[in-house]
Design an enzyme around this catalytic site. Structure first.
Site, short mmCIF file in Angstrom:
data_model
loop_
_atom_site.label_atom_id
_atom_site.label_comp_id
_atom_site.label_asym_id
_atom_site.label_seq_id
_atom_site.Cartn_x
_atom_site.Cartn_y
_atom_site.Cartn_z
N GLY A 289 -24.42 4.08 1.06
CA GLY A 289 -23.48 4.43 -0.23
C GLY A 289 -24.23 4.58 -1.34
N GLY B 217 -21.99 5.11 -4.27
CA GLY B 217 -20.72 5.57 -5.31
C GLY B 217 -20.66 4.38 -6.29
CG ASN B 218 -16.89 1.88 -8.63
OD1 ASN B 218 -16.29 0.99 -8.13
ND2 ASN B 218 -17.17 2.06 -9.88
CE LYS C 156 -4.34 0.68 0.23
NZ LYS C 156 -5.31 -0.06 -0.69
P1 NAD Z 1 -17.14 6.45 -3.73
O1 NAD Z 1 -16.51 7.58 -3.27
O2 NAD Z 1 -17.54 6.14 -5.33
O3 NAD Z 1 -18.78 6.31 -2.99
C1 NAD Z 1 -18.88 6.53 -1.74
C2 NAD Z 1 -20.49 6.61 -1.35
O4 NAD Z 1 -20.35 7.02 0.09
C3 NAD Z 1 -21.05 7.95 -1.86
O5 NAD Z 1 -22.29 7.64 -2.35
C4 NAD Z 1 -21.18 8.78 -0.63
O6 NAD Z 1 -22.16 9.99 -0.85
C5 NAD Z 1 -21.41 7.97 0.34
N1 NAD Z 1 -21.31 8.37 1.62
C6 NAD Z 1 -20.20 9.04 2.25
N2 NAD Z 1 -20.39 9.38 3.73
C7 NAD Z 1 -21.71 8.36 3.90
C8 NAD Z 1 -22.28 8.68 5.08
N3 NAD Z 1 -21.93 9.01 6.30
N4 NAD Z 1 -23.30 7.82 5.04
C9 NAD Z 1 -24.00 7.50 3.82
N5 NAD Z 1 -23.13 7.53 2.70
C10 NAD Z 1 -22.02 8.04 2.78
O7 NAD Z 1 -16.42 5.00 -2.90
P2 NAD Z 1 -16.42 3.62 -3.45
O8 NAD Z 1 -15.51 3.32 -4.60
O9 NAD Z 1 -17.95 2.93 -3.83
O10 NAD Z 1 -16.25 2.89 -2.31
C11 NAD Z 1 -16.96 2.70 -1.19
C12 NAD Z 1 -16.24 1.66 -0.17
O11 NAD Z 1 -15.81 0.58 -0.95
C13 NAD Z 1 -14.87 2.28 0.52
O12 NAD Z 1 -14.72 1.84 1.77
C14 NAD Z 1 -13.86 1.45 -0.27
O13 NAD Z 1 -12.61 1.57 0.24
C15 NAD Z 1 -14.36 0.31 -0.60
N6 NAD Z 1 -13.82 -0.22 -1.60
C16 NAD Z 1 -13.88 0.13 -2.98
C17 NAD Z 1 -13.39 -0.48 -4.05
C18 NAD Z 1 -13.47 0.15 -5.44
O14 NAD Z 1 -12.99 -0.75 -6.51
N7 NAD Z 1 -14.15 1.10 -5.87
C19 NAD Z 1 -12.78 -1.74 -3.98
C20 NAD Z 1 -12.62 -2.37 -2.81
C21 NAD Z 1 -13.25 -1.43 -1.55
#
Ligand code: NAD
Length: 428
Positions: free
Chosen positions: A219, A221-222, A107
């Protein structure tokens, strides 16, 4: 929300120690695996457009490479610490081992806030990071990727600097590149789809049809968006989604008991995954407090936003109807809450299994980049399904056989694989 301050590295070591006891690992193996093999801490001087120079602090931690080159993201964050990076490097080792890909764990990070940096400054930080580490990373040593606040452009600048230094083309040096410049089809969908592949398998095991289930998601997001897409395609019904409201600086939960429409919500969502509250109201969504995703009367909960969201304080709000929790986010459940979930017999799909689709697809990107031949999206997602399903089955088989909690079974498999590789190499 939990107010206790966890040191993530101490937490990662405590998790390791507990599994080392179950596996009865010898002292040398414990010593080797509870600490990173190598750490780099360095300064990155950046000359800004106004002529001033700012020094950024950079890190790379390589926890273990017994199974293959280290793999793990680079985070840009103002509160980045070496202990966070260390903890994340351990978790990467276990995650890669669990999905059985030939990679170790690493990391990296830079203490910075891209919100307050020009594009030029961000590029210089990326190039400076690579200059400091160019001899210690690479396709056969350590393969970085995007993480919090880093994206495909950052990866491309890093690749460009690496290729300039080494005088050749090395697309397998880094993943998360743009499609068309060495990126993989399917990476955007991979984590969310991976979460649902594991939910599908858990439902099979519980003898429940996906069509008969409902879910609540934290959430949008992605990860959450693609999890909702595939879960809905399989016949499931998401009734509540919560996200962060940037304007009001608080979270809200949007509910439609007949099922939310992904397309409708996407049309009123910004690029950070924030849903427009007034437009949601106009579309007849009920607007609830942000933490109410947890007490919905659903069969499945998918925390896919942040860490430390299911805590000792709110875990008892989880309804009796909930049968599965699939951790899309990293570390959404505190150890205190985890004990309650285990006691209640809720089927837990732990983060480093549920969200391993992302790193699995990054591995596919690395493979495609190294052979310079790229697969179609269907091919990538088909291979992803096989890997995730295999990993799920090995964890649930062990959990049943040894009467272990799913999280413990996943750790046992992952740590055992890494420990065995270290022993076979005669490192211990
Ligand atoms: P992102 O930034 O695309 O989305 C995050 C989402 O969480 C957004 O919709 C945001 O509005 C919401 N959010 C933030 N604070 C919040 C709260 N207090 N209450 C409710 N919703 C809230 O992030 P992502 O890529 O979707 O990642 C989400 C999680 O998954 C993270 O923990 C990340 O480490 C983990 N993750 C992501 C990936 C990846 O490939 N994107 C891979 C492994 C793990």
């Amino acid at each position: 929300m939990e107010t206790k301050n966890y040191n993530p590295f101490e937490m990662a070591q405590a998790q390791f120690d507990a599994v080392a006891d179950i596996l009865e690992l010898d002292e040398a193996t414990r010593d080797l695996l509870r600490n990173p093999a190598r750490e780099y801490q360095f300064s990155i001087p950046v000359r800004r457009e106004d002529g001033t120079v700012k020094i950024y602090r950079g890190f790379r931690v390589q926890h273990n490479d017994a199974l293959g080159p280290c793999k793990g993201g680079i985070r840009f964050h103002p509160q980045e610490t070496i202990d966070t990076v260390r903890a994340l490097s351990l978790w990467m080792t276990w995650k890669c081992a669990l999905v059985n890909i030939p990679l170790g764990g690493g990391k990296g990070g830079v203490v910075c806030d891209p919100h307050n940096m020009t594009e030029h400054e961000q590029e210089q930080v990326c190039r400076g990071w690579v200059r400091q580490l160019s001899r210690n990373v690479g396709p056969t040593k350590d393969v970085p990727a995007p993480d919090v606040m880093t994206n495909a452009s950052h990866m491309l600048w890093m690749l460009d600097e690496y290729e300039t230094i080494h005088g050749g083309k090395y697309p397998g040096f880094i993943t998360g590149k743009p499609v068309g410049l060495g990126g993989s089809q399917g990476r955007t969908e991979a984590t969310g789809y991976g979460v649902v592949f594991t939910i599908r398998e858990a439902l099979k095991e519980l003898g429940i049809r996906c069509e008969d289930t409902t879910a609540g998601v934290q959430g949008f997001g992605n990860v959450a968006q693609y999890a909702i897409q595939l879960y809905t395609q399989l016949g499931g019904c998401v009734i509540a989604v919560s996200c962060w409201d940037q304007t009001e600086q608080k979270s809200y939960c949007y509910r439609k008991k007949t099922g939310v429409s992904l397309d409708e919500l996407l049309s009123i969502t910004d690029r950070f995954g924030g849903i427009d509250k007034s437009k949601a109201e106009a579309l007849d969504y009920e607007v609830l407090a942000g933490d109410q995703w947890i007490d919905q009367d659903v069969d499945i909960l998918i925390p896919a936003a942040l860490e430390n969201q299911i805590t000792g304080e709110n875990v008892n709000r989880i309804r009796d109807r909930v049968k599965i929790i699939a951790e899309g986010a990293n570390g959404p459940t505190t150890p205190e809450a985890d004990k309650v979930i285990q006691k209640r017999g809720i089927f837990m799909i732990p983060d480093f299994l549920a969200n391993a689709g992302g790193v699995t697809c990054s591995y596919f990107e690395q493979v495609q980049s190294n052979m310079n031949y790229f697969w179609s999206k269907d091919e990538v997602l088909g291979k992803l399904d096989l890997k995730m399903t295999d990993a799920f089955i090995s964890v649930s088989d062990l959990a049943r056989e040894k009467n272990l909690y799913m999280r413990d079974a996943a750790y046992v498999i992952a740590i055992n694989r890494v420990a065995r590789a270290c022993r076979d190499r005669r490192w211990v």
